[in-house]
Scaffold this active site. Structure first.
Site, PDB file in Angstrom:
ATOM      1  N   ARG A 106       1.611 -33.133  43.461  1.00 30.50           N
ATOM      2  CA  ARG A 106       2.893 -33.795  43.242  1.00 30.50           C
ATOM      3  C   ARG A 106       2.668 -35.242  42.820  1.00 30.50           C
ATOM      4  O   ARG A 106       1.612 -35.831  43.060  1.00 30.50           O
ATOM      5  CB  ARG A 106       3.778 -33.723  44.483  1.00 30.50           C
ATOM      6  N   HIS A 107       3.677 -35.828  42.173  1.00 32.93           N
ATOM      7  CA  HIS A 107       3.615 -37.240  41.818  1.00 32.93           C
ATOM      8  C   HIS A 107       3.812 -38.072  43.082  1.00 32.93           C
ATOM      9  O   HIS A 107       4.622 -37.702  43.946  1.00 32.93           O
ATOM     10  CB  HIS A 107       4.706 -37.557  40.790  1.00 32.93           C
ATOM     11  N   PRO A 108       3.119 -39.197  43.223  1.00 32.05           N
ATOM     12  CA  PRO A 108       3.236 -39.966  44.466  1.00 32.05           C
ATOM     13  C   PRO A 108       4.589 -40.636  44.670  1.00 32.05           C
ATOM     14  O   PRO A 108       4.912 -41.042  45.796  1.00 32.05           O
ATOM     15  CB  PRO A 108       2.122 -41.011  44.336  1.00 32.05           C
ATOM     16  N   GLU A 109       5.389 -40.771  43.620  1.00 35.07           N
ATOM     17  CA  GLU A 109       6.660 -41.479  43.748  1.00 35.07           C
ATOM     18  C   GLU A 109       7.880 -40.645  43.363  1.00 35.07           C
ATOM     19  O   GLU A 109       9.001 -40.981  43.749  1.00 35.07           O
ATOM     20  CB  GLU A 109       6.643 -42.750  42.874  1.00 35.07           C
ATOM     21  N   VAL A 145       7.860 -33.259  40.893  1.00 36.62           N
ATOM     22  CA  VAL A 145       6.780 -33.238  39.906  1.00 36.62           C
ATOM     23  C   VAL A 145       5.625 -32.598  40.638  1.00 36.62           C
ATOM     24  O   VAL A 145       4.964 -33.230  41.457  1.00 36.62           O
ATOM     25  CB  VAL A 145       6.419 -34.657  39.425  1.00 36.62           C
TER      26      VAL A 145
END
Length: 400
Positions: free
Chosen positions: A231-234, A238
């Site tokens: 996943r995207h960190p922010e 995603v």
């Protein structure tokens, strides 16, 4: 400006004193653009990369991919005559690239200051793990060490798992790209000023400079980036998900993209659910949102899932193996794999730099050289040595 049928770097000559990966990748990128790259190898043993697996008929395929389009000259740099020949070749070149440990080039008499005395306009690039100065300058560096120390490993892997390295020699490749970029900038500057430059390119610096998502958190909030898996960190969602026959990824980078995702999975009501109304809320309720998408994905093949997402305009795609990429029609159209040649293996597959220069001539078939395959031709054409002098140097073990 219209290209008049010349390769981008036609007429540029490079002396390649590099080995293994970061340096050879840099010079291969430049050879792809038409530069003449003269690779110096030790007689008999050759460059270290020739001994890295995998092998085909006892030849390193790793080496061939990294040294496409170069000329191999076997010089014994432990011999005074061999070093003298290297200096004479450098005097005919526009660029010298080396990735010895700091200080080794100077001990050989092949450092920037020495070679600039013979060739004042020389562009000289030194590639190393930690740079030419600083308390870590003399540490030996390989890709895994740099991935670990740059911060990259700390943000790679599952959130509750160990720090993991990227599954390719990312630090080497990134550094090679930055070095080639720097060399091209220095050549451009030389056209304006008439002066060469010395470039200090470090692997640690290169990888660190690319970690922008993590650095945007650390530099401005003081909080270290964390591992978050795929996943995207922010931003959420995603992430990757599992279909019945493999994994795929999707990117919900905005409220609009999220609305498209929930429409594609047949759950449009989730767009107005207070748990998911904006990115902050979606991050706070990641578990519930992931469960909804995962349930939908579990009842479909990967192709069906990606088709539905693409139809809704959602950035998405299957998780392909390298074999999947190579076999894809898109790879064929884009020319991701090209044909090369080798004196032993004949036709071989190679991978060139990926930028398409419109108006440039069609790429020539590149050759992956055998050790010293071009020694005689280069010494004759560039240094004017006759057959007798070449035979004498070979008898002295200065060349092979």
């Amino acid at each position: 400006m219209e290209n008049k049928g010349k390769n981008i770097l036609e007429g540029v000559r490079i002396l390649d004193l590099t080995r293994v990966m970061s340096g050879p990748f840099c010079t291969a990128m430049l050879a792809d653009l038409g530069a003449e790259v003269i690779k110096i190898e030790m007689p008999g043993f050759g460059e270290e990369g020739r001994h890295f697996a995998p092998f085909k008929e006892e030849l390193s395929t790793y080496f061939m991919l990294l040294n496409r389009g170069k000329k191999s000259v076997a010089l014994n740099l432990k011999d005074a005559d061999g070093v003298r020949l290297a200096r004479e070749l450098a005097a005919t070149c526009d660029v010298v690239v080396e990735n010895f440990r700091p200080g080794v080039a100077a001990r050989l008499g092949l450092d920037h200051e020495t070679l600039r005395g013979d060739n004042p306009n020389l562009v000289y690039a030194s590639i190393s793990g930690f740079g030419q100065d600083g308390p870590l300058a003399n540490w030996p560096a390989f890709d895994l060490v740099i991935q670990a120390m740059s911060g990259l490993m700390s943000i790679t892997g599952e959130r509750d798992g160990r720090a993991m390295a990227v599954g390719e020699s990312f630090a080497d490749v990134a550094t090679g790209m930055f070095a080639s970029w720097g060399i091209l900038a220095a050549l451009f500057d030389r056209e304006r000023t008439g002066e060469g430059r010395y470039l200090d390119v470090a692997m640690l610096d290169s990888v660190f400079s690319m970690l922008l998502t993590g650095l945007s958190r650390q530099l401005y909030t003081g909080a270290d980036a964390r591992r978050v898996g795929n996943r995207h960190p922010e931003t959420y969602p995603v992430d990757s998900f599992s279909a019945t026959d493999g994994d795929f990824v999707l990117v919900g980078f905005s409220d609009g993209a999220f609305r498209s995702i929930v429409t594609a999975i047949g759950r449009p009501e989730l767009a107005d659910d207070l748990r998911f109304t904006d990115n902050r809320a979606r991050n706070a309720h990641e578990g519930e949102l992931r469960a909804a998408i995962a349930e939908w994905a579990a009842g479909r093949t990967r192709a069906e899932a990606v088709e539905a997402l693409q139809k809704a305009g959602v950035p998405s795609g299957p998780v392909w193996s390298l074999g999947d990429v190579v076999a894809s029609p898109h790879a064929s159209v884009r020319g991701l794999v090209s044909q090369g040649t080798n004196a032993v293996l004949g036709d071989i597959p190679l991978v060139r730099q990926p930028v398409h220069f419109h108006g440039a001539p069609a790429p020539e078939t590149q050759r992956a050289p055998l050790i010293g395959e071009d020694t005689d031709a280069v010494l004759t054409s560039l240094l004017g040595l006759d057959a007798g002098r070449i035979a004498d140097l070979r008898n002295k073990k200065a060349i092979a």
